[in-house]
Design an enzyme around this catalytic site. Structure first.
Site, PDB file in Angstrom:
ATOM      1  CG  PHE A 124      -2.316   0.929   0.747  1.00  0.00           C
ATOM      2  CD1 PHE A 124      -3.376   0.172   0.745  1.00  0.00           C
ATOM      3  CD2 PHE A 124      -1.556   2.563   1.358  1.00  0.00           C
ATOM      4  CE1 PHE A 124      -4.324   1.712   0.065  1.00  0.00           C
ATOM      5  CE2 PHE A 124      -2.793   2.735   1.739  1.00  0.00           C
ATOM      6  CZ  PHE A 124      -4.296   2.752   0.784  1.00  0.00           C
ATOM      7  CG  ASP A 193      -0.619  -1.245   7.117  1.00  0.00           C
ATOM      8  OD1 ASP A 193      -1.774  -0.812   7.684  1.00  0.00           O
ATOM      9  OD2 ASP A 193      -0.043   0.314   6.328  1.00  0.00           O
ATOM     10  CE1 TYR A 218      -9.774   4.134   4.926  1.00  0.00           C
ATOM     11  CE2 TYR A 218      -8.832   4.772   6.830  1.00  0.00           C
ATOM     12  CZ  TYR A 218      -8.810   4.611   5.767  1.00  0.00           C
ATOM     13  OH  TYR A 218      -8.073   4.757   4.932  1.00  0.00           O
ATOM     14  CE  LYS A 219      -8.605   0.344   4.590  1.00  0.00           C
ATOM     15  NZ  LYS A 219      -6.940   0.440   4.499  1.00  0.00           N
ATOM     16  NE  ARG A 363      -9.514  -4.162  -2.321  1.00  0.00           N
ATOM     17  CZ  ARG A 363      -9.009  -3.404  -1.900  1.00  0.00           C
ATOM     18  NH1 ARG A 363      -7.779  -3.417  -1.184  1.00  0.00           N
ATOM     19  NH2 ARG A 363      -9.762  -2.140  -1.543  1.00  0.00           N
TER      20      ARG A 363
HETATM   21  C1  LIG Z   1      -5.952   1.703   4.527  1.00  0.00           C
HETATM   22  C2  LIG Z   1      -4.534   1.682   4.173  1.00  0.00           C
HETATM   23  C3  LIG Z   1      -4.125   2.898   4.663  1.00  0.00           C
HETATM   24  C4  LIG Z   1      -4.862   3.986   5.426  1.00  0.00           C
HETATM   25  O1  LIG Z   1      -4.179   5.558   5.616  1.00  0.00           O
HETATM   26  P1  LIG Z   1      -4.326   6.258   6.184  1.00  0.00           P
HETATM   27  O2  LIG Z   1      -3.333   7.283   6.320  1.00  0.00           O
HETATM   28  O3  LIG Z   1      -5.332   5.775   7.033  1.00  0.00           O
HETATM   29  O4  LIG Z   1      -5.563   7.055   4.994  1.00  0.00           O
HETATM   30  C5  LIG Z   1      -2.917   2.614   5.199  1.00  0.00           C
HETATM   31  N1  LIG Z   1      -1.746   1.334   4.981  1.00  0.00           N
HETATM   32  C6  LIG Z   1      -2.524   0.238   3.952  1.00  0.00           C
HETATM   33  C7  LIG Z   1      -2.496  -0.884   4.374  1.00  0.00           C
HETATM   34  C8  LIG Z   1      -3.564   0.509   3.970  1.00  0.00           C
HETATM   35  O5  LIG Z   1      -4.730  -0.878   3.588  1.00  0.00           O
END
Ligand SMILES: *Cc1c(COP(=O)(O)O)cnc(C)c1O
Length: 404
Positions: A124, A193, A218-219, A363
């Site tokens: 990500f 992460d 939020y996930k 996905r």
């Molecule tokens: C969704 C996600 C993020 C989101 O980061 P934000 O700063 O909270 O928007 C970060 N890392 C991964 C792997 C994600 O899937």
């Protein structure tokens, strides 16, 4: 496997009770809780009460009387058991991106003679982006390394390995304990992460000897759009834990208004500014959806839902190629097709919501608290119609929106 078999499996599902905790719209099969969890039924009343009674009635007094001041800590304690942390090792604050910055900087400070940060290429992107900014400030270096080369990249100048436990696109899971042990053997620290793990899998940070971790609100935690994230720092690192965003809420005595910065004990020092109380209230409702849920059971159900999805796709829509590993996969699956974007848009117009990740991935997430086996059946049924009737070729499905 028939649709009736799926209904039978739902009737026997020990987690079926949790679906009633969510306000899901009629006629929608929601397979994108890995991007944005649906609202808990309790979220709107909790926020309304907080606005009316705490903000409205208590006004400024609510920082003390309604537990606002401690909410990042008390909510962190509620998140902790979901990720295998002690209750005082997790704090809820900021975004994943900001928490990566703070904790990677903390790791650099704990390894002053080492200046490299290793991150997985193709992970990500925000993690690597943030590390670039940190590297420029800290005189450090970011090394983007292929997944199978991570262990070999742990040389003696590496301060920290930043790794996403479950890959956002493929769902592949890292061996957290194994990689942590390899990092420690090389003298490096780990920053995990957990954006696609917390609330999806049975995560065991302390069992894996993780040093630091961040995760998304939020996930899978169902905290609402842009919900605050969380940060974990293992207790053994507290004495030397340095937060480069040394704001007043991480001060030992914010309301003493001292002239200089003096960090609070433990993870509270990871706070920077005033916490977003209303957002934390929504996230608290999201975290509460896990009450009484055994995460090993939740993980197993998501895997079973994903396996069922892949088996039905192979049977009914064989033009799609699975992208995810057959085993060692998180709570989501991805399948590839050159026209993936338009196909996903056509599927969404039929009420089956997943998402698209470039270059060609459709996905689908299977959070076990509210996705049913029959939803999987109906989703693949919808996909097979989109394909056999060529619905996705309609022009309106080709235009790309800002969020895919
Ligand atoms: C969704 C996600 C993020 C989101 O980061 P934000 O700063 O909270 O928007 C970060 N890392 C991964 C792997 C994600 O899937």
């Amino acid at each position: 496997m028939t649709r009736d078999d799926c209904l039978t499996m739902d009737a026997a599902d020990p987690l079926a009770f949790a679906r009633a905790r969510f306000a899901l719209p009629e006629g929608v099969i929601y397979l994108d809780g890995n991007s944005l969890g649906p609202p808990p039924v309790a979220a709107a009343p909790a926020m309304a009460a907080s606005i009316a009674e705490e903000w409205g009635g208590g006004l400024i007094r609510s920082w003390n009387d309604a537990g606002w001041y401690d909410l990042p800590v008390t909510l962190g304690a509620a998140v902790a058991p979901l990720v295998g942390a002690a209750t005082d090792e997790v704090i809820v604050c900021d975004s994943v991106s900001v928490n990566i910055f703070k904790l990677a900087a903390a790791a650099l400070a704990l390894r002053p003679e080492r200046r490299a940060m290793v991150v997985e290429a193709g992970d990500f992107p925000t993690d690597g982006y943030v590390l670039e900014g940190l590297a420029a400030l800290a005189g450090a270096e970011v090394r983007r390394v292929a997944r199978d080369g991570l262990t070999a990249a742990l040389r003696d100048d590496v301060a920290v390995l930043v790794a996403t436990h479950v890959h956002f696109a493929t769902g592949a899971i890292h061996d957290m304990a194994g990689l942590s042990a390899a990092a420690h053997a090389a003298g490096a620290l780990t920053l995990w992460d957990l954006s696609h793990s917390a609330g999806a899998l049975a995560v065991d940070l302390n069992g894996a000897a993780a040093d630091f971790a961040v995760g998304c609100g939020y996930k899978y935690l169902n905290g609402g759009p842009g919900a605050p994230a969380f940060a974990f720092a293992a207790r053994r690192h507290w004495p030397g834990l340095a937060n480069p965003l040394s704001g007043w809420f991480g001060h030992a005595a914010p309301f003493a208004f001292e002239g200089g910065y003096r960090p609070a004990d433990g993870v509270r020092r990871l706070l920077a500014g005033t916490p977003p109380i209303l957002a934390l209230k929504a996230l608290a409702a999201g975290v509460a959806t896990f009450a009484g849920v055994d995460m090993a059971r939740a993980e197993a159900k998501s895997r079973a839902l994903g396996d069922l999805f892949l088996a039905l796709v192979a049977e009914r829509c064989p033009t799609f190629a699975p992208v995810c590993p057959a085993t060692g996969r998180g709570a989501q699956v991805s399948i590839a097709h050159p026209d993936g974007y338009a196909i996903m848009q056509a599927l969404i117009s039929r009420g089956v919501i997943g998402d698209f990740r470039p270059p060609d991935m459709l996905r689908f997430g299977f959070p076990s608290l509210y996705v049913r086996y029959v939803d999987v059946w109906d989703a693949v049924d919808g996909l097979s119609v989109v394909m056999s009737a060529d619905e996705w070729r309609e022009a309106r499905f080709a235009t790309r929106a800002a969020v895919t």
